[in-house]
Motif scaffolding. Structure first.
Motif: not given
Length: 1000
Positions: A370-397
């Motif tokens: 395991r790496s140090l990243d594996d033992v670090a506390p989990a981040a509150p947001t989902a990890a980014p995917a290798p594939r270029t996903a469509e950007a999450v819109p800034e506008s709430l609507s």
């Protein structure tokens, strides 16, 4: 100590019992109490024994300040009444001059003149007693090496002298000579000197663990990387948590830091947290703290100074905070030693360790890398995917609308949108958009609940999933969305059905759930196509699950009927996700019906469609199913290709829509079929780590258990132990929060690995603990029978036959509730052999009692087999009458009874031979030969038969002196085996025959 010894006999018994305890506070405190007790007796000899035990406890319990005080008392007793010391006590007294020298060297408050005075005292005492001075020069060299002055001369004066009976053991002296060359910068020469210890040819209480810790870095520097890895695993186990070997632990931490294994280093540091408090030796403490600082310095340099670290008890530490504390303490200790010694040697050596650059970027030390990243506390947001996903819109609507659009398609990127929205909605200042396209807040809350329910289902928390889906359905109704409410209620039905236990109960629940689903579907009008397709898919899924549990032919057609409805509807409305989902379920149904070629054809057609029309994210799951079908069709290479491609494609999608851990486990299975178990092992551990990161801890630990058993089967004993030590140290496992049976399975595998690694003491202790725990498993007496039987054998190997008999009786009692014929019979026969082998004629009655028990179990097995064969015959007759000849089967254990009888007869021969009852031994071995029968050309048990003949020849020819009949037997067997082509099996027989002819 419960009560003080009342007489000297009780004192000696208490001293012997304390001697069997591991070194540490319990043993030391007991030794102190026994000295107090011994002082009450008029006879001084028991006090001498008690003081010797106390000094040993202080020495190996890392309390060097107290050891010289105890020795001073012993020396006074010797000077006053030398006749009290017999040869053994005198030997121990003079041996321990070296212990005092070592203890004083570890204390910076002892002046250098005091150390030299003690060496002078030792020399004078040895000369007066007429003892050789090589041990004295050995201690003088160690002082010179410590201070860094006149080291070469001191080494030559010691190393050139002949060893005496008071010299340190060969292993310790080898370590000292090797370290001398290591300090001089000659890695190759040091390793050459170390070889007998590293190879296990020389050992003692502290070796090879001490030598291994020093040899790790030289091995790396000279390119012996794999050897260093193997020795780290074995050597660390020999010193962990041991206060008297804190310095060795520190060097293992340093090794981790310099090989890219910082995360493992932090794990080992946590395991050895006790050493911050329990090491009373300043020199050992300095050695340990320097290794700790090397590790923490490396972790901090990689940008992880904020990680939690295990340090001095009483507070929580970060890597950076602990490093600062350790540096201050270690610098102070080094300065105190240098002040005492009048040199800078200790500080210089410490600085050299801290200045070392990493020797390797990454070395895979264990199966759980395991790496140090594996033992670090989990981040509150989902990890980014290798594939270029469509950007999450800034506008709430826009974000809400995009999440719903992706959810309608079943797109993997949906989870990222819901995660972002969940964070926003939870904020105190959240303001919902006033946008008709978005709808009211209650609708969004329903969406988020639906996503939470899906996540619960993915973790197999079906009760939580069902409750959340129902809650979401109610919110959808409040929001005026009956279609969404219907889908949620349908999904809740599916989750509730998953909770049923037992095939019959589950089938009944699924049948009722399907009927309810149909009514729900028919009563909900105005559904958009994608929702109606989802309800149709849920209907088909319920019936598919029923078929999976019943495998009943009458349940096949209803599944296909539902799938036809789904396919027709989804095709008409172009609901791509449900078209491919339905086709995947159709292929699965063919497989459940036993038609693998048809299932494969469906999958091939689906893959062609997915590659041309999509959706792309369905490819990994579809390839995974094709791989499993290929395994069913015995094409492991094709399965491997499919699984590997599915795994590659799954990395392009974020979220939990695709399960990489399942693909990794499938890939491991394919590797096993292809004869590549080491690769399978890597995939299994990756699968477990993947599950752990997804918080599927039960799945992760089950996979780790499989990986550990596989590594043990492969003979990778230290890998197995290291893996299980790491897993068992996980906080929820250590706290007892994991399922107790799963934890027991992990511990059982570890105990077997310890036995395979010849750590009999540790293995016996773990087995005994497991046997005591499993005795309370009223719902699983069979497992207790197995564990107790293995425990009995280990106790027998240790010579503890009274305890072995108790454990065997427990196993027999549990066996009566849940028979384990073969396992228990094997253990009882092994126990019989062990007792007769170790105790000879004296142990023969007890050994024969074990064999009598094994005989009764063989009789039970034969009766059970006969009953099973009668039942199978009845079933076959009924099947024939019904025209269902394909249902015929064979008894799974039809040869078990004779096999147990044969093994029993053979062991009667061996046991009676060990007990010198040679006539009985010969009769039993001849019976075993008769039961086996002569092997044929294709029989794979020719070796067993040959060994039986050989042992019969030994008893008949060597013990009973009937050379002629023995030679006739052996020659006939050699001729028979040679004619069959079993030439390898003839060698032991021919060798015995030649020996008998020579003795004639």
């Amino acid at each position: 100590m419960p009560t003080a010894p009342q007489n000297t006999d009780e004192l000696y018994q208490a001293l012997q019992a304390n001697d069997e305890r591991p070194y540490g506070r319990t043993r030391t405190v007991t030794a102190e109490e026994l000295v107090d007790a011994a002082e009450q007796f008029e006879e001084p000899v028991p006090l001498i024994h008690a003081l010797l035990e106390l000094q040993e406890a202080y020495t190996y319990g890392s309390e060097p300040r107290k050891s010289p005080v105890v020795f001073a008392r012993l020396l006074n007793l010797f000077d006053e009444q030398p006749d009290l010391f017999d040869e053994r006590l005198r030997y121990m007294l003079f041996w321990r001059f070296k212990w005092v020298s070592n203890a004083l060297r570890q204390l910076p408050e002892i002046p250098l003149t005091g150390l030299h005075q003690w060496l002078t005292e030792m020399r004078e005492r040895y000369e007066k007693a007429g003892l050789g001075l090589q041990p004295y020069y050995g201690e003088a060299y160690q002082l010179a090496a410590h201070t860094g002055e006149d080291t070469t001369l001191a080494y030559e004066l010691w190393a050139a002298r002949t060893r005496t009976r008071f010299s340190d053991c060969e292993a310790c002296e080898i370590c000292r000579r090797a370290c001398h060359h290591l300090t001089a910068g000659d890695d190759e020469r040091a390793l050459a000197v170390w070889e007998p210890v590293l190879a296990g040819k020389e050992s003692c209480q502290e070796e090879p663990a001490r030598s291994v810790s020093y040899a790790l870095l030289p091995l790396l520097r000279t390119g012996r990387v794999e050897r260093a890895r193997e020795l780290h695993l074995a050597g660390y186990r020999g010193c962990r948590r041991n206060p008297s070997m804190a310095g060795e632990v520190g060097r293992h931490l340093e090794f981790c830091a310099l090989t890219g294994n910082e995360a493992r280093g932090l794990e080992l540091l946590a395991e050895n947290r006790n050493l911050f408090d329990e090491v009373d030796s300043p020199l050992e403490q300095l050695d340990f703290l320097t290794g700790v600082e090397v590790l923490l310095q490396r972790v901090e340099s990689l940008g992880h100074g904020g990680l939690p670290a295990a340090g001095h008890p009483g507070r929580t530490w970060t890597v950076s905070g602990l490093r600062a504390e350790v540096r201050t303490r270690a610098d102070d200790l080094a300065a105190r030693f240098d002040t005492r010694n009048g040199t800078t040697t200790v500080t210089d050596r410490r600085r050299a360790r801290l200045d070392r650059a990493p020797l390797l970027d990454a070395l895979e030390l264990t199966l759980r890398t395991r790496s140090l990243d594996d033992v670090a506390p989990a981040a509150p947001t989902a990890a980014p995917a290798p594939r270029t996903a469509e950007a999450v819109p800034e506008s709430l609507s826009e974000l809400i609308l995009r999440a719903r659009a992706l959810d309608e398609k079943g797109h993997p990127d949906t989870r990222a949108c819901w995660t972002r929205l969940r964070t926003l909605v939870a904020a105190p200042d959240y303001t919902h958009p006033d946008d008709p396209a978005v709808g009211p807040l209650v609708l969004l809350r329903a969406d988020l609940l639906s996503d939470e329910a899906s996540q619960a289902g993915e973790k197999d928390d079906h009760a939580e999933a069902a409750a959340l889906h129902e809650e979401a359905a109610a919110l959808y109704e409040d929001a005026g969305e009956p279609g969404h409410a219907a889908v949620e209620r349908g999904t809740a039905l599916l989750a509730e059905a998953e909770r049923a236990e037992g095939a019959e109960a589950k089938a009944a629940v699924l049948t009722d759930a399907h009927a309810t689903m149909v009514r729900l579907h028919e009563s909900t009008t105005g559904l958009p196509p994608y929702q109606e397709a989802r309800l149709l898919r849920l209907r088909a899924t319920l019936l598919g699950m029923r078929l999976q549990w019943t495998r009943s032919e009458e349940h096949i057609a209803p599944v296909f009927a539902e799938l036809d409805l789904l396919h027709t509807f989804a095709t008409r409305h172009d609901v791509a996700g449900q078209i491919s989902g339905g086709l995947l379920l159709r292929a699965t149904t063919h497989a459940l019906a036993g038609d693998l070629p048809a299932a494969l054809a469906e999958i091939d057609a689906l893959l062609e469609r997915l590659r041309s029309q999509g959706p792309d994210w369905h490819l990994p799951r579809t390839l995974g199913l094709r791989g499993r079908l290929q395994l069913g069709l015995q094409d492991a290479q094709a399965a491997y290709t499919d699984f590997a491609e599915a795994l590659r494609l799954s990395g392009q999608w974020q979220g939990d829509t695709i399960d990489p851990s399942r693909l990794l486990a499938d890939l491991a299975e394919a590797c096993m079929h292809l004869g590549r178990p080491d690769e399978a092992l890597r995939h299994l551990t990756r699968a477990a780590e993947t599950d752990l990161r997804r918080d599927r801890r039960i799945d992760a630990f089950c996979t780790y258990s499989n990986a550990a058993r596989l590594s043990l089967d492969l003979g990778r004993v230290e890998d197995c132990i290291a893996l299980l030590d790491s897993v068992l140290a996980e906080p929820d496992v250590a706290a007892g929060e994991l399922d107790d049976r799963l934890t027991a399975q992990l511990r059982l595998t570890r105990a077997r690995a310890l036995r395979a690694g010849e750590d009999l003491k540790a293995a016996t202790a773990e087995f005994a603990a497991l046997a005591a725990e499993s005795a309370g498993w009223d719902d699983d007496p069979g497992s207790h029978a197995m564990i107790a039987a293995e425990t009995a054998v280990l106790l027998g190997e240790s010579g503890e036959f009274d305890r072995a008999r108790e454990a065997a009786d427990q196993a027999i009692a549990a066996h009566r509730l849940a028979p384990r014929h073969e396992q228990l019979s094997n253990s009882l026969r092994e126990l019989a052999c062990l007792q007769a082998q170790q105790q000879g004629p004296d142990g023969l009655p007890a050994a024969l009692a074990y064999l009598a028990d094994a005989g009764r179990i063989a009789d039970e097995a034969r009766i059970a087999d006969e009953a099973g064969e009668a039942r199978i015959a009845d079933e076959n007759r009924i099947a024939d009458e019904a025209g269902e000849a394909e249902h015929r089967t064979h008894g799974a254990s039809e040869t078990r009874g004779p096999s147990l009888d044969t093994a029993l007869a053979y062991e009667y021969g061996r046991v009676n031979a060990y007990g010198r009852a040679y006539e009985d031994a010969l009769a039993a071995l001849e019976k075993a030969q008769a039961l086996l029968g002569e092997p044929g050309p294709e029989d794979d048990w020719a070796g067993q038969w040959a060994e039986c003949v050989r042992l019969t020849g030994v008893v008949e020819g060597l013990y009973l002196k009937r050379t002629g009949p023995a030679l006739t037997r052996l020659d006939a067997a050699v001729s028979h085996l040679t004619a069959l082509g079993h030439e390898e099996e003839t060698a032991p027989l021919a060798s015995l025959a030649a020996r008998l002819r020579d003795e004639e």
